[in-house]
Design a protein around this motif. Sequence first.
Motif, short mmCIF file in Angstrom:
data_model
loop_
_atom_site.label_atom_id
_atom_site.label_comp_id
_atom_site.label_asym_id
_atom_site.label_seq_id
_atom_site.Cartn_x
_atom_site.Cartn_y
_atom_site.Cartn_z
N PHE A 45 0.84 -1.20 0.00
CA PHE A 45 0.00 0.00 0.00
C PHE A 45 0.87 1.24 0.00
O PHE A 45 2.08 1.17 0.20
CB PHE A 45 -0.92 0.02 1.22
CG PHE A 45 -0.26 -0.50 2.47
CD1 PHE A 45 -0.62 -1.74 2.99
CD2 PHE A 45 0.72 0.24 3.11
CE1 PHE A 45 0.00 -2.23 4.13
CE2 PHE A 45 1.33 -0.24 4.26
CZ PHE A 45 0.97 -1.49 4.76
N LEU A 94 2.23 4.64 1.62
CA LEU A 94 2.36 5.19 2.98
C LEU A 94 1.44 6.40 3.12
O LEU A 94 1.22 7.12 2.15
CB LEU A 94 3.79 5.64 3.25
CG LEU A 94 4.86 4.56 3.33
CD1 LEU A 94 6.22 5.20 3.62
CD2 LEU A 94 4.53 3.52 4.39
N ASP A 138 -1.81 7.10 17.18
CA ASP A 138 -2.87 6.29 17.75
C ASP A 138 -2.70 4.84 17.33
O ASP A 138 -2.01 4.55 16.36
CB ASP A 138 -4.22 6.84 17.27
CG ASP A 138 -5.24 6.84 18.40
OD1 ASP A 138 -5.10 5.99 19.30
OD2 ASP A 138 -6.14 7.68 18.37
N VAL A 139 -3.35 3.95 18.05
CA VAL A 139 -3.29 2.54 17.69
C VAL A 139 -3.73 2.36 16.23
O VAL A 139 -4.69 2.97 15.80
CB VAL A 139 -4.21 1.69 18.60
CG1 VAL A 139 -3.52 1.38 19.89
CG2 VAL A 139 -5.52 2.40 18.86
N GLY A 140 -2.95 1.57 15.51
CA GLY A 140 -3.31 1.28 14.13
C GLY A 140 -2.88 2.32 13.12
O GLY A 140 -3.20 2.23 11.95
N SER A 141 -2.12 3.32 13.58
CA SER A 141 -1.73 4.38 12.65
C SER A 141 -0.51 4.00 11.81
O SER A 141 -0.11 4.75 10.94
CB SER A 141 -1.47 5.68 13.42
OG SER A 141 -0.43 5.50 14.35
N GLY A 142 0.05 2.84 12.11
CA GLY A 142 1.15 2.36 11.28
C GLY A 142 2.54 2.72 11.80
O GLY A 142 3.47 2.95 11.03
N LYS A 143 2.68 2.74 13.12
CA LYS A 143 3.98 3.05 13.71
C LYS A 143 4.99 1.94 13.48
O LYS A 143 6.16 2.18 13.23
CB LYS A 143 3.85 3.27 15.22
CG LYS A 143 3.04 4.48 15.61
CD LYS A 143 2.98 4.64 17.11
CE LYS A 143 2.28 3.51 17.81
NZ LYS A 143 0.87 3.36 17.44
N THR A 144 4.50 0.69 13.59
CA THR A 144 5.43 -0.43 13.49
C THR A 144 6.10 -0.46 12.13
O THR A 144 7.30 -0.72 12.01
CB THR A 144 4.70 -1.75 13.77
OG1 THR A 144 3.89 -1.58 14.94
CG2 THR A 144 5.66 -2.87 14.01
N LEU A 145 5.32 -0.15 11.13
CA LEU A 145 5.86 -0.12 9.78
C LEU A 145 6.93 0.98 9.65
O LEU A 145 8.00 0.77 9.07
CB LEU A 145 4.73 0.13 8.77
CG LEU A 145 5.18 0.12 7.32
CD1 LEU A 145 5.56 -1.30 6.91
CD2 LEU A 145 4.11 0.67 6.42
N PRO A 204 -4.40 5.04 8.19
CA PRO A 204 -4.41 4.57 6.80
C PRO A 204 -5.82 4.67 6.25
O PRO A 204 -6.79 4.50 6.99
CB PRO A 204 -3.97 3.11 6.92
CG PRO A 204 -3.18 3.04 8.17
CD PRO A 204 -3.80 4.04 9.09
N ARG A 215 -10.14 2.88 6.80
CA ARG A 215 -10.53 2.37 8.11
C ARG A 215 -11.89 2.91 8.49
O ARG A 215 -12.15 4.10 8.36
CB ARG A 215 -9.52 2.82 9.18
CG ARG A 215 -8.15 2.27 9.00
CD ARG A 215 -8.00 0.93 9.69
NE ARG A 215 -6.74 0.32 9.29
CZ ARG A 215 -5.58 0.59 9.87
NH1 ARG A 215 -5.52 1.41 10.87
NH2 ARG A 215 -4.49 0.00 9.45
N ARG A 255 -8.87 -3.11 12.94
CA ARG A 255 -7.62 -3.24 12.20
C ARG A 255 -7.82 -3.81 10.81
O ARG A 255 -6.91 -3.84 10.02
CB ARG A 255 -6.64 -4.11 12.98
CG ARG A 255 -6.47 -3.56 14.36
CD ARG A 255 -5.44 -4.24 15.18
NE ARG A 255 -4.85 -3.20 16.00
CZ ARG A 255 -3.58 -2.84 15.96
NH1 ARG A 255 -2.76 -3.45 15.16
NH2 ARG A 255 -3.16 -1.88 16.73
P1 ADP Z 1 0.50 0.66 15.19
O1 ADP Z 1 1.79 0.01 15.55
O2 ADP Z 1 0.62 2.14 15.04
O3 ADP Z 1 -0.63 0.30 16.07
P2 ADP Z 1 0.75 -0.98 12.88
O4 ADP Z 1 2.05 -0.54 12.36
O5 ADP Z 1 0.68 -2.25 13.65
O6 ADP Z 1 0.08 0.17 13.75
O7 ADP Z 1 -0.27 -0.99 11.66
C1 ADP Z 1 -1.58 -1.47 11.79
C2 ADP Z 1 -1.97 -2.16 10.49
O8 ADP Z 1 -2.08 -1.20 9.45
C3 ADP Z 1 -0.99 -3.18 10.04
O9 ADP Z 1 -1.70 -4.30 9.58
C4 ADP Z 1 -0.22 -2.50 8.92
O10 ADP Z 1 0.26 -3.40 7.96
C5 ADP Z 1 -1.27 -1.59 8.33
N1 ADP Z 1 -0.74 -0.37 7.72
C6 ADP Z 1 0.30 0.38 8.16
N2 ADP Z 1 0.51 1.46 7.36
C7 ADP Z 1 -0.44 1.38 6.40
C8 ADP Z 1 -0.78 2.21 5.26
N3 ADP Z 1 -0.09 3.30 4.96
N4 ADP Z 1 -1.83 1.82 4.49
C9 ADP Z 1 -2.53 0.72 4.79
N5 ADP Z 1 -2.28 -0.09 5.81
C10 ADP Z 1 -1.24 0.23 6.64
#
Ligand code: ADP
Length: 699
Positions: free
Chosen positions: A268, A270, A298-305, A450, A453, A584
């Motif tokens: 996807f 960024l 926030d949770v699910g905002s894609g920090k881990t990536l 992302p 959602r 998620r």
């Molecule tokens: P966080 O650590 O902030 O809670 P994650 O990094 O775990 O969030 O991401 C949550 C989900 O969203 C994961 O499944 C990840 O692959 C997905 N994700 C991250 N960035 C994007 C994006 N830019 N577009 C779509 N999905 C994304």
Amino acid sequence: MSELSTLNIMYLPGVGPKRAEILKQELRVVSYEDLIYYFPYRYVDRSRIYTISEMQPDMQHIQLKGHIASLRTVGEGRGKRMSAVFTDGTGQVELVWFKGLKFVKGSIQANATYLVFGKPSVFNGAINMVHPELELYDENKSRIQSGLQPQYNTSEKMKSHFLNSKAIQKLVFNLFQSYQGKIPESLPAWIIEKYRLTILNDALRTIHFPKDTQLLEKARFRLKLEELFYIQLNILRLKNQRTFHIKGHIFNTVGSYLNLFYKEHIPFELTNAQKRVIREMRQDMGSGRQMNRLLQGDVGSGKTLVALMVMLIALDNSYQTCLMAPTEILAGQHFETIAEQVASLGIQVALLTGSTKKAERERIHAALRNGEMQILIGTHALIEDTVVFKNLGLVVIDEQHRFGVQQRARLWKKNLNPPHVLVMTATPIPRTLAMTVYGDLEVSVIDELPPGRKPIQTMHYFHNRRNQLNRFLQEEMDKGRQIYVVYPLIDESEKLDFKNLTEGYEYMQKSFPHAQVVMVHGRMKSAEKEAAMHIFASGQAQIMVATTVIEVGVNVPNASVMVIESAERFGLSQLHQLRGRVGRGAEQSHCVLMTSFKLAEETRKRMEIMTRTNDGFEIAEADMKMRGPGDLEGTQQSGLPFDLKIANLTRDSQILQLGRDIAMNVLEQDPLLEQAPNQILVRQLRKLARAKINWGMIS
Ligand code: ADP
Ligand code: MG
């Protein structure tokens, strides 16, 4: 103020050894100075005397003047009380005491004129006053003229030794009587002049014995500003020192790992926020300075990536990197996701936790030392001294609030030259708090989810709607969704909680005979936990009954319903964290807060906020307002002196900003605090450090 701090409170007239011991135990007041800095928590205006005929049931504390016409003991057992009829010529009112009856009876004088101070309440349709303060009018005339009366917090224990608010006031009065000297200034003269501040001596006297509200406000302003200023000066100075003394590893290569990953492995686009924060971090890491950055999102905002991409930059520059998570479950999840994502890039990744077997552990240790192992993921097992890196360039700490400051500090020492540090937190922190707790860190914020959602729908149900809830859960499962059911687990009543959890588990099994239910809680061995998690994550089980062990990080996109049992027992940010486990995937997610009928006003408000908004920052602000920063999750370990004496991070945000601005200004002009007029700052910082205030710093 060295003198005041060396004068022992025991020798203050009116104290003595016994009271000194109580003051020490209950208030940590040992010296004269400690007592002076024990500030009133509010003031009441006692210049005004009301008449009984004016009394209304909804009034705050008021003062009456009159005498006691009769006194008698009524009732038996627990209902036993002392009742007095008080008159002032305009009417009469009942005064009531349930406690200390003997004392009240023994001390009341007939025919004397009294000042009665208390809050009107209503009983059997008539206005009365429960446990009012009584003072002889003649002895207190002079105080009435001064108007504002300070009120000091005291404990039950103190009260039982007659150390009530009034007694503290008397002690402070004695103190100023016996210490006639001027209290030395603790801010440089130029700051006092520039901001037209009350001098310390006057501010301290005024805070205890205000002449009027205007002077009081000026005194409070000065003391608040000073308190917040020194916190900021301390944080910013350490940050400065770091910049001076620490050379950052320079990551200036954009290499193949990042490029390949970006081009070929992310399915996807960024979000703009993700791109921006990555840019901010690349700037830091290319600058020659050490990065210390907090990533909020926030949770699910894609920090881990984002973290993974930054880690790849480290690898591209031939450094090792590690990621530390607060629980084994989380570390395991990170390991799985990351290992899978980078597998085809030929990157060496390992997982190290408390339960890693010895042989595997030794293999990892060796590979870290010779540099073969590129990414290490784990729990606090990473910190142990036996873990030695060849060349660690970047440390990522996930869900920061579970880690103590000391633990952060130990990671620094994993390389001769400290690695860059990225701290990630999903618990949004109000701005003022962030400025104070993480004032030494740069802050990046991912303020965008992302696309696609759907906001989680949150409902609040009382227990009587359980059948309705079950029907709803069945419908969701029929659509192929999975469900979390979370129970509180709080240490104090661990047994009871455990009983609730297992009963909940059995109840779900019985209610949904066709579903597979798994249970996860903190008492399980980690292998068992993992097995249960796996059954759920793989979709084999539809329902997971768990304690808050699943609070952070767990990622099962197909789980779209979160039921929180006894939701009244959770704080706002914890509820928000738990809710973040769903929402998620692409499906509409739901969160159901189950509570009993009887809710305190504040709890009702928490439920209302949760059902109204999904915005973590709004929730964090509300949480701080309702509970005060000291109780905010995660702040206990942060080491900040939350026993701020006078300032309040919620209400005094402007003063905080001013304090920070002044501190920055000072350090811009005199980075090492060498100039003569600033020596007072150095002394004061040292003094605060000696007072063993832990400033929440890596140092
Ligand atoms: P966080 O650590 O902030 O809670 P994650 O990094 O775990 O969030 O991401 C949550 C989900 O969203 C994961 O499944 C990840 O692959 C997905 N994700 C991250 N960035 C994007 C994006 N830019 N577009 C779509 N999905 C994304
Ligand atoms: Mg995460």
